[in-house]
Write an enzyme that holds these catalytic residues in place. Structure first.
Site, PDB file in Angstrom:
ATOM      1  N   ASP A  57      82.696  26.549  35.753  1.00 18.81           N
ATOM      2  CA  ASP A  57      81.877  26.626  36.954  1.00 18.81           C
ATOM      3  C   ASP A  57      81.236  25.260  37.168  1.00 18.81           C
ATOM      4  OD1 ASP A  57      80.098  27.742  39.012  1.00 18.81           O
ATOM      5  OD2 ASP A  57      78.556  27.639  37.462  1.00 18.81           O
ATOM      6  N   ASP A  59      78.016  24.419  39.616  1.00 14.66           N
ATOM      7  CA  ASP A  59      76.571  24.336  39.845  1.00 14.66           C
ATOM      8  C   ASP A  59      75.771  24.821  38.646  1.00 14.66           C
ATOM      9  OD1 ASP A  59      77.347  23.480  42.313  1.00 14.66           O
ATOM     10  OD2 ASP A  59      76.765  25.304  43.372  1.00 14.66           O
ATOM     11  N   THR A 164      84.659  26.543  41.701  1.00 16.82           N
ATOM     12  CA  THR A 164      83.361  26.466  42.362  1.00 16.82           C
ATOM     13  C   THR A 164      83.414  26.979  43.793  1.00 16.82           C
ATOM     14  OG1 THR A 164      81.642  24.924  43.131  1.00 16.82           O
ATOM     15  CG2 THR A 164      83.876  24.070  42.990  1.00 16.82           C
ATOM     16  N   ALA A 165      82.251  27.430  44.281  1.00 10.59           N
ATOM     17  CA  ALA A 165      82.132  27.840  45.680  1.00 10.59           C
ATOM     18  C   ALA A 165      81.999  26.644  46.610  1.00 10.59           C
ATOM     19  CB  ALA A 165      80.924  28.761  45.860  1.00 10.59           C
ATOM     20  N   LYS A 209      86.204  34.007  42.768  1.00 11.05           N
ATOM     21  CA  LYS A 209      86.521  33.057  41.702  1.00 11.05           C
ATOM     22  C   LYS A 209      87.506  33.670  40.713  1.00 11.05           C
ATOM     23  CE  LYS A 209      82.503  30.008  41.211  1.00 11.05           C
ATOM     24  NZ  LYS A 209      81.472  29.545  40.250  1.00 11.05           N
ATOM     25  N   ASP A 232      77.035  29.500  34.262  1.00  4.92           N
ATOM     26  CA  ASP A 232      75.605  29.741  34.090  1.00  4.92           C
ATOM     27  C   ASP A 232      75.148  31.010  34.801  1.00  4.92           C
ATOM     28  OD1 ASP A 232      73.812  28.766  36.851  1.00  4.92           O
ATOM     29  OD2 ASP A 232      75.964  28.429  36.774  1.00  4.92           O
ATOM     30  N   ASN A 235      76.822  35.935  38.572  1.00  2.30           N
ATOM     31  CA  ASN A 235      77.845  36.134  39.597  1.00  2.30           C
ATOM     32  C   ASN A 235      79.244  35.837  39.076  1.00  2.30           C
ATOM     33  OD1 ASN A 235      76.209  36.766  42.046  1.00  2.30           O
ATOM     34  ND2 ASN A 235      75.311  34.782  41.577  1.00  2.30           N
TER      35      ASN A 235
END
Length: 305
Positions: A57, A59, A164-165, A209, A232, A235
């Site tokens: 991930d 962020d 990642t989004a 994801k 982290d 979600n």
């Protein structure tokens, strides 16, 4: 570059949820980008375990804060949007920093802000700006400990992917700067090299994801039971649950509780707290003790730099 309209034509949307569509589009985009880059680069060394990979991930796992907010700051500097919209981005970044987690409604607000800003702009322009924004704002925001873990997987001969989004254009830059194999990010629709203001599917967030990782694993011939994933956020539990070696980095409260229940390893780089040793999984061909010792040495080297 991915022709998103062609992707939409190839994927029968009636038979796919928006999360599946987003995942498949992201996997196709990153593999197309990788193929283009590979054609101009020397052959990469053969992986010691071609069935294993690591998924990170972005962020608050790799980057302190959220990549999309740094991108928003860079876009404002280049007059992509107004002072009022900048204040909105500033509030969203403040929320993220205070709460350290991704609320669904908050992320939807971020998505709408980002789409309205890029609509009508050229893809090539955003790609160039993403390169500049990384150097201006994100290069010094990489967690040294996570960078060391990325390096360990690469040195073990594994492929390493960012998931990642954030927009795929920004995701590719971050992945390239860290030496990763590639990146899975949110795919914005473009026609004739210009953004339409719509997405292919939905943001690469939560279940999307996991769908992207599954689609990539299928196309790359990966065995997810031999793969590792790092995040982290609660979600990302769907993504973490897919792999044989889930690791938790700088967790929010819900993910920390879930990790404790599942026996997942946890590392918190924010305070130096260490809930459990994080080493390269056995799938990399390294013992747990050796992996943990190597991780400690790598993190120590990065902190001294």
């Amino acid at each position: 570059m991915l022709d998103t309209m062609a992707t939409l034509r190839r994927l029968p949307q009636a038979k796919r949820s928006s999360a599946v569509l987003a995942g498949e589009a992201s996997a196709e985009a990153t593999l197309n980008a990788r193929a283009t880059a590979a054609s101009a680069a020397p052959p990469a060394p053969e992986a010691c375990d071609p069935l294993a990979a690591a998924f990170f991930d972005c962020d608050n796992t790799i980057v302190q804060g959220a990549a999309i907010f740094y991108l928003g700051r860079g876009l404002y500097k280049r007059k992509f949007f107004s002072h009022r919209e900048l204040l909105r981005f500033a509030w969203q970044q403040t929320y993220f920093r205070l709460h350290g987690t991704e609320h669904a409604g908050h992320m939807a607000d971020v998505r709408e802000s980002a789409l309205s800003i890029v609509a009508g702009h050229r893809v090539a322009d955003l790609e160039r700006i993403c390169e500049e924004v990384f150097e201006e704002y994100m290069a010094e925001k990489i967690w040294p400990g996570t960078r060391a873990l990325v390096r360990m997987h690469l040195e073990a001969g594994q492929r390493v992917w960012l998931v990642t989004a954030a927009p795929q254009e920004a995701a590719r830059v971050i992945a390239a700067r860290l030496g990763m194999t590639g990146a899975l990010g949110t795919v914005a629709e473009a026609v004739g090299g210009v953004y339409t203001g719509h997405l292919v599917g939905e943001p690469l967030h939560g279940p999307a994801k996991a769908e992207a990782v599954k689609a990539l694993a299928l196309r790359e011939g990966l065995d997810l039971a031999r793969c590792a994933a790092y995040s982290d956020s609660s979600n990302d539990i769907p993504m973490l649950s897919l792999v044989g070696y889930p690791y938790v980095i700088n967790p929010d409260a819900e993910l920390r509780r879930h990790a404790r229940e599942q026996g997942w390893r946890v590392r918190d780089f924010r305070t130096g707290r260490k809930a459990a040793r994080v080493g390269i999984p056995a799938a990399a061909g390294l013992g747990a003790a050796a992996g943990g010792a190597a991780a400690a040495m790598a993190i120590h080297r990065n902190r001294r730099r």
